[in-house]
Design an enzyme around this catalytic site. Structure first.
Site, short mmCIF file in Angstrom:
data_model
loop_
_atom_site.label_atom_id
_atom_site.label_comp_id
_atom_site.label_asym_id
_atom_site.label_seq_id
_atom_site.Cartn_x
_atom_site.Cartn_y
_atom_site.Cartn_z
N ARG A 77 -16.63 8.89 8.61
CA ARG A 77 -15.92 8.00 9.53
C ARG A 77 -16.14 6.54 9.18
NH1 ARG A 77 -17.50 6.77 14.77
NH2 ARG A 77 -18.87 8.58 14.86
N TYR A 131 10.10 -0.70 14.88
CA TYR A 131 10.04 0.74 15.05
C TYR A 131 9.79 1.05 16.53
CZ TYR A 131 7.72 5.32 15.03
OH TYR A 131 7.33 6.60 15.31
N ASP A 196 5.58 -5.67 9.08
CA ASP A 196 5.71 -4.25 8.78
C ASP A 196 6.58 -4.14 7.54
OD1 ASP A 196 6.42 -1.54 8.64
OD2 ASP A 196 6.31 -1.28 10.81
N LYS A 221 5.58 7.26 4.78
CA LYS A 221 6.95 7.12 4.27
C LYS A 221 6.96 6.96 2.75
CE LYS A 221 7.88 7.24 8.67
NZ LYS A 221 6.61 7.01 9.34
#
Length: 416
Positions: A77, A131, A196, A221
């Site tokens: 982590r 988005y 973005d 993506k």
């Protein structure tokens, strides 16, 4: 794994390298010296240490600075060698000092907002469209943030003493509207500008070179590129990256090592995929713009593999009528996808806000893949013809078995 193998930070290149070369080699420069050709996958969740005092010192150092620990990781982590390779490579491609990877694009945006809120800067200035889930996260105040929506010209006037971030997406999802990054960055002054860059990728646009201090990707993506991995990444300077690592450690939004491996592999073909798909998209945009069945086409001057278009008739019939093109959420895969933003990716945005941002009910968004342009056009042509004729979807001849739509409203609203 020895300490050298667990530290994938690449040495400085001897000379400047072309983007395509960097995409293949960044994050992998040390492999030959390790006797490896393909990047390894480290699936360990924990790492042995027989010196607990030294381990305590390393943990204290991370808590104080957020810098990657020297030597092997302590716990997955906190850091992982495989995901660190992807981070190193993406930072090189975006031209930033560092990058921090997360489990998804939304986890990455969440970490940015939490980091700024932790500094007492909870106000965000944002430009629509974004988005849909980014819009919702900002507007719903789920993280205690407050947002002021404006157009690019209004950014400066919207700033407040507690503004921690300005956020834009260009080309925008789903209208493909473009924003002058350098002009907005100038308006921001000392407030960080987040761009973005999911649609453009660093192949077409490197926002950090135009004044953006934070670059966000839904790595699911184009960076992954094959529709089989989920992730997010923030490219930024090392100072902010250190804070993001601390947020990631505390919240647990880590990228799985297998995802890090697939994303690093995806970067190696990023330039080829984006340029090939962009050439096809430009040709499809040209044909759609000349088609009387299409009311309007949106295609950015920057180029890219995304095309949006508005039909005169029922967009749902077009969605139901495609055969080769896949009706599905998301984008950036090797195959072509089409979706109706008002029903799916932007359904969660208030209807009035959605329409005001140009996301109308007849808008369709298409992510163009690597198929032959003539095959894609034939499929779109027959879907548009069937829609114009008003034929029921069941009566149409399909070139491939119909893909089942995602079930459930909540799932429909989740896709980008």
């Amino acid at each position: 794994m020895d300490a050298e193998a667990s530290s994938p930070v690449s040495p400085a290149p001897i000379r400047s390298r072309a983007f395509a070369t960097e995409a293949v080699h960044a994050g992998r420069d040390d492999l030959a010296s390790l006797g490896l050709h393909a990047a390894p996958i480290d699936l360990s969740t924990t790492y042995p240490s027989y010196d607990s005092r030294a381990e305590a010192e390393r943990i204290d150092a991370f808590a104080a600075t957020g810098a990657r620990p020297d030597g092997p990781p302590v716990y997955a982590r906190l850091d992982n060698p495989t995901t660190a390779r992807f981070e190193t490579a993406l930072a090189r491609l975006e031209g930033t000092g560092s990058a921090v990877a997360f489990a998804s694009g939304m986890a990455a945006l969440t970490a940015v907002l939490l980091a700024r809120a932790g500094a007492g800067l909870r106000h965000v200035v944002a430009v629509r469209p974004l988005y849909g889930c980014s819009d919702h996260l900002l507007g719903a105040g789920l993280l205690g943030t407050e947002v002021t929506w404006t157009d690019p010209a209004g950014v400066f006037d919207a700033l407040r003493p507690d503004t921690g971030l300005v956020m834009i997406e260009t080309p925008a999802n789903p209208t493909l509207a473009e924003i002058d990054i350098q002009a907005v960055a100038h308006s921001c002054g000392t407030v960080p500008l987040l761009v973005d860059n999911t649609f453009a990728t660093p192949v077409l646009q490197r926002p950090a070179g135009h004044g953006a201090r934070i670059v966000l990707h839904s790595a699911t993506k184009y960076l992954g590129g094959h529709g089989d991995v989920m992730g997010g990444v923030v490219a930024c300077d090392e100072e902010f990256a250190a804070t993001l690592r601390q947020v990631r450690f505390a919240t647990g939004g880590v990228l799985h090592p297998l995802a890090g491996y697939l994303l690093l592999r995806g970067l190696s073909t990023l330039s080829v995929r984006v340029r090939a798909a962009s050439a096809t998209a430009a040709e499809l945009a040209r044909r759609l713009a000349a088609d009387p069945r299409v009311a309007r086409v949106h295609y950015p001057r920057l180029g890219g593999a995304m095309v949006s278009f508005e039909v005169h008739g029922d967009p749902h019939r077009v969605i139901a009528g495609v055969g080769l093109v896949t009706p599905a959420v998301s984008l950036g895969s090797v195959d072509t996808l089409i979706q109706h933003p008002a029903s799916i990716s932007h359904r969660i945005v208030d209807e009035g806000d959605r329409r005001a941002a140009g996301v109308g009910d007849r808008l369709l968004r298409m992510s163009v893949g690597l198929e032959d342009v003539e095959d894609l056009w034939a499929d779109l042509d027959q879907a548009l013809s069937a829609e114009a004729a008003g034929s029921p979807p069941a009566a149409r001849t399909r070139t491939a078995p119909r893909r089942q739509e995602p079930a459930g409203q909540e799932r429909q609203r989740a896709g980008r």
